[in-house]
Scaffold this motif. Structure first.
Motif, PDB file in Angstrom:
ATOM      1  N   LYS A  72       0.888  -1.173   0.000  1.00 12.68           N
ATOM      2  CA  LYS A  72       0.000   0.000   0.000  1.00 12.68           C
ATOM      3  C   LYS A  72       0.926   1.223   0.000  1.00 12.68           C
ATOM      4  CE  LYS A  72      -4.127   0.019   1.009  1.00 12.68           C
ATOM      5  NZ  LYS A  72      -5.504   0.234   1.061  1.00 12.68           N
ATOM      6  N   VAL A  73       0.708   2.140  -0.933  1.00 12.46           N
ATOM      7  CA  VAL A  73       1.680   3.221  -1.100  1.00 12.46           C
ATOM      8  C   VAL A  73       1.029   4.605  -0.944  1.00 12.46           C
ATOM      9  CG1 VAL A  73       3.484   4.150  -2.605  1.00 12.46           C
ATOM     10  CG2 VAL A  73       2.864   1.747  -2.789  1.00 12.46           C
ATOM     11  N   PHE A  74       1.579   5.392  -0.044  1.00 13.12           N
ATOM     12  CA  PHE A  74       1.184   6.796   0.097  1.00 13.12           C
ATOM     13  C   PHE A  74       2.349   7.638  -0.410  1.00 13.12           C
ATOM     14  CE2 PHE A  74      -1.317   4.689   3.333  1.00 13.12           C
ATOM     15  CZ  PHE A  74      -2.520   5.373   3.353  1.00 13.12           C
ATOM     16  N   ILE A  75       2.052   8.571  -1.316  1.00 11.55           N
ATOM     17  CA  ILE A  75       3.104   9.451  -1.829  1.00 11.55           C
ATOM     18  C   ILE A  75       2.802  10.878  -1.377  1.00 11.55           C
ATOM     19  CG2 ILE A  75       4.265  10.318  -3.917  1.00 11.55           C
ATOM     20  CD1 ILE A  75       4.523   7.331  -3.845  1.00 11.55           C
ATOM     21  N   VAL A  76       3.836  11.588  -0.951  1.00 14.33           N
ATOM     22  CA  VAL A  76       3.691  13.015  -0.625  1.00 14.33           C
ATOM     23  C   VAL A  76       4.640  13.774  -1.551  1.00 14.33           C
ATOM     24  CG1 VAL A  76       3.837  14.773   1.169  1.00 14.33           C
ATOM     25  CG2 VAL A  76       3.166  12.436   1.785  1.00 14.33           C
ATOM     26  N   THR A  77       4.087  14.660  -2.358  1.00 20.00           N
ATOM     27  CA  THR A  77       4.919  15.385  -3.325  1.00 20.00           C
ATOM     28  C   THR A  77       5.277  16.783  -2.809  1.00 20.00           C
ATOM     29  OG1 THR A  77       2.917  16.154  -4.434  1.00 20.00           O
ATOM     30  CG2 THR A  77       3.948  14.183  -5.328  1.00 20.00           C
ATOM     31  N   GLY A  78       6.501  17.204  -3.121  1.00 20.94           N
ATOM     32  CA  GLY A  78       6.958  18.540  -2.731  1.00 20.94           C
ATOM     33  C   GLY A  78       6.669  19.569  -3.808  1.00 20.94           C
ATOM     34  N   GLY A  79       7.101  20.796  -3.549  1.00 19.62           N
ATOM     35  CA  GLY A  79       6.786  21.904  -4.456  1.00 19.62           C
ATOM     36  C   GLY A  79       7.903  22.253  -5.429  1.00 19.62           C
ATOM     37  N   GLY A  80       9.157  21.972  -5.011  1.00 23.97           N
ATOM     38  CA  GLY A  80      10.303  22.212  -5.891  1.00 23.97           C
ATOM     39  C   GLY A  80      10.522  23.670  -6.253  1.00 23.97           C
ATOM     40  N   LYS A  81      11.192  23.816  -7.395  1.00 24.41           N
ATOM     41  CA  LYS A  81      11.609  25.136  -7.869  1.00 24.41           C
ATOM     42  C   LYS A  81      10.416  26.073  -8.095  1.00 24.41           C
ATOM     43  CE  LYS A  81      13.766  24.857 -11.816  1.00 24.41           C
ATOM     44  NZ  LYS A  81      14.730  24.384 -12.805  1.00 24.41           N
ATOM     45  N   VAL A  82       9.344  25.508  -8.623  1.00 30.22           N
ATOM     46  CA  VAL A  82       8.170  26.349  -8.942  1.00 30.22           C
ATOM     47  C   VAL A  82       7.615  26.966  -7.656  1.00 30.22           C
ATOM     48  CG1 VAL A  82       5.842  26.348  -9.911  1.00 30.22           C
ATOM     49  CG2 VAL A  82       7.640  25.001 -10.992  1.00 30.22           C
ATOM     50  N   ALA A  83       7.533  26.163  -6.602  1.00 30.84           N
ATOM     51  CA  ALA A  83       7.024  26.686  -5.327  1.00 30.84           C
ATOM     52  C   ALA A  83       7.920  27.818  -4.838  1.00 30.84           C
ATOM     53  CB  ALA A  83       6.950  25.570  -4.289  1.00 30.84           C
ATOM     54  N   ARG A  84       9.237  27.586  -4.920  1.00 30.76           N
ATOM     55  CA  ARG A  84      10.180  28.622  -4.452  1.00 30.76           C
ATOM     56  C   ARG A  84      10.015  29.909  -5.249  1.00 30.76           C
ATOM     57  NH1 ARG A  84      13.364  24.459  -2.712  1.00 30.76           N
ATOM     58  NH2 ARG A  84      14.174  23.960  -4.769  1.00 30.76           N
ATOM     59  N   LYS A  85       9.828  29.768  -6.571  1.00 30.50           N
ATOM     60  CA  LYS A  85       9.661  30.971  -7.414  1.00 30.50           C
ATOM     61  C   LYS A  85       8.400  31.740  -7.021  1.00 30.50           C
ATOM     62  CE  LYS A  85      12.061  29.896 -11.707  1.00 30.50           C
ATOM     63  NZ  LYS A  85      11.904  29.474 -13.101  1.00 30.50           N
ATOM     64  N   TYR A  86       7.299  31.037  -6.862  1.00 29.22           N
ATOM     65  CA  TYR A  86       6.041  31.695  -6.474  1.00 29.22           C
ATOM     66  C   TYR A  86       6.188  32.385  -5.117  1.00 29.22           C
ATOM     67  CZ  TYR A  86       2.729  30.314 -10.095  1.00 29.22           C
ATOM     68  OH  TYR A  86       2.034  30.205 -11.272  1.00 29.22           O
ATOM     69  N   ILE A  87       6.832  31.667  -4.182  1.00 31.10           N
ATOM     70  CA  ILE A  87       6.977  32.212  -2.832  1.00 31.10           C
ATOM     71  C   ILE A  87       7.837  33.482  -2.872  1.00 31.10           C
ATOM     72  CG2 ILE A  87       8.069  31.754  -0.585  1.00 31.10           C
ATOM     73  CD1 ILE A  87       6.953  28.853  -0.864  1.00 31.10           C
ATOM     74  N   ASN A  88       8.912  33.443  -3.654  1.00 26.61           N
ATOM     75  CA  ASN A  88       9.784  34.625  -3.741  1.00 26.61           C
ATOM     76  C   ASN A  88       9.047  35.835  -4.303  1.00 26.61           C
ATOM     77  OD1 ASN A  88      11.944  33.428  -2.563  1.00 26.61           O
ATOM     78  ND2 ASN A  88      12.843  32.711  -4.493  1.00 26.61           N
ATOM     79  N   VAL A  89       8.220  35.600  -5.314  1.00 27.50           N
ATOM     80  CA  VAL A  89       7.472  36.723  -5.901  1.00 27.50           C
ATOM     81  C   VAL A  89       6.451  37.239  -4.891  1.00 27.50           C
ATOM     82  CG1 VAL A  89       5.907  37.420  -7.752  1.00 27.50           C
ATOM     83  CG2 VAL A  89       7.857  35.953  -8.270  1.00 27.50           C
TER      84      VAL A  89
END
Ligand code: UTP
Length: 227
Positions: free
Chosen positions: A36-53
């Motif tokens: 049984k597999v649960f995956i949690v995905t991160g935000g990566g570069k795109v998240a960092r770019k949005y956050i910086n703006v």
């Protein structure tokens, strides 16, 4: 066996590459035939770019976190689409909390989610989820190849550790995360949860999706946290 796998946004999506996301989906398909597999995905570069703006607009850190969470969920949706393209039954929605994720798992062998609440990262989400669903193993597939004695980007004497206890993990992570601008391989809340629930955890370079299979097979490719 129940597994929780945290896949960093930068390793999963890269520059929004179809082949890369598909390669992770194929690995998940292999695993789901037995686990049984649960995956949690991160935000990566795109998240960092949005956050910086957003920061430049004066948005609060919590508001920035909410933006980051949206991106982690976007990546989760992309992985759901990739898994679906392989005809593997996957829960079609992205759960927004742990209870939803657990309920989703009663009808699907694979559940994919992103962030949950401000003030943390998806490392913490994966550790809390692993504790909640009583997973046997927590895998953290990230952009670094393990846990070091210090931040290897700023300290040339940093040494990679192949094995450590949860208590040692907490000590190292706290030391690294106290330095301004430093990057911890696992966030402090995740380390505390790993210490609390004493789950067997593997931190490794997730840039190559097959590393997930190697880590599960017990091939020593990163850092193993054993209580
Ligand atoms: P990530 O988990 O991708 O953070 O979430 P990160 O530290 O950039 O991860 P790496 O570098 O891929 O390992 C992206 C952002 O989303 C917000 C935070 O702002 C985080 O930095 N977030 C994520 C939350 O606020 N809460 C969550 O539960 C998850």
């Amino acid at each position: 066996m129940t597994l929780v796998i945290s896949i960093g946004g930068s390793v999963l999506v890269g520059d929004l590459d179809h082949e890369r996301v598909l390669a992770y989906a194929k690995v998940i398909k292999k695993l789901a035939s037995q686990e049984k597999v649960f995956i949690v995905t991160g935000g990566g570069k795109v998240a960092r770019k949005y956050i910086n703006v957003a920061r430049r607009f004066g948005a609060s850190e919590v508001a920035c976190d909410f933006i980051g969470i949206e991106v982690t969920r976007l990546n989760a949706s992309l992985l759901v689409a990739a898994i679906g393209s392989l005809a593997l039954p996957v829960y079609p929605e992205v759960p927004t909390n742990y209870r939803e994720a657990e309920n989703a798992a009663s009808s699907s062998r694979v559940v994919v989610m992103g962030g949950v609440a401000p003030g943390q990262t998806t490392d913490a989400v994966s550790a809390i989820l692993a504790e909640y669903v009583r997973a046997e193993k927590l895998l953290i597939a990230t952009s670094v190849d393990g846990v070091y004695t210090a931040d290897p980007r700023t300290n040339p004497n940093a040494r990679k550790l192949s094995r450590l206890t949860p208590e040692e993990l907490v000590e190292i992570v706290m030391k690294i995360s106290m330095g301004a601008g430093t990057n911890s391989p696992v966030d402090p809340l995740a380390a505390k949860i790993i210490e609390r629930c004493r789950i067997h955890t593997l931190v490794f370079d997730g840039t190559h999706p097959e590393n997930i299979l190697s880590a599960i097979k017990g091939e020593h490719i990163g850092t193993e946290i054993i209580p």
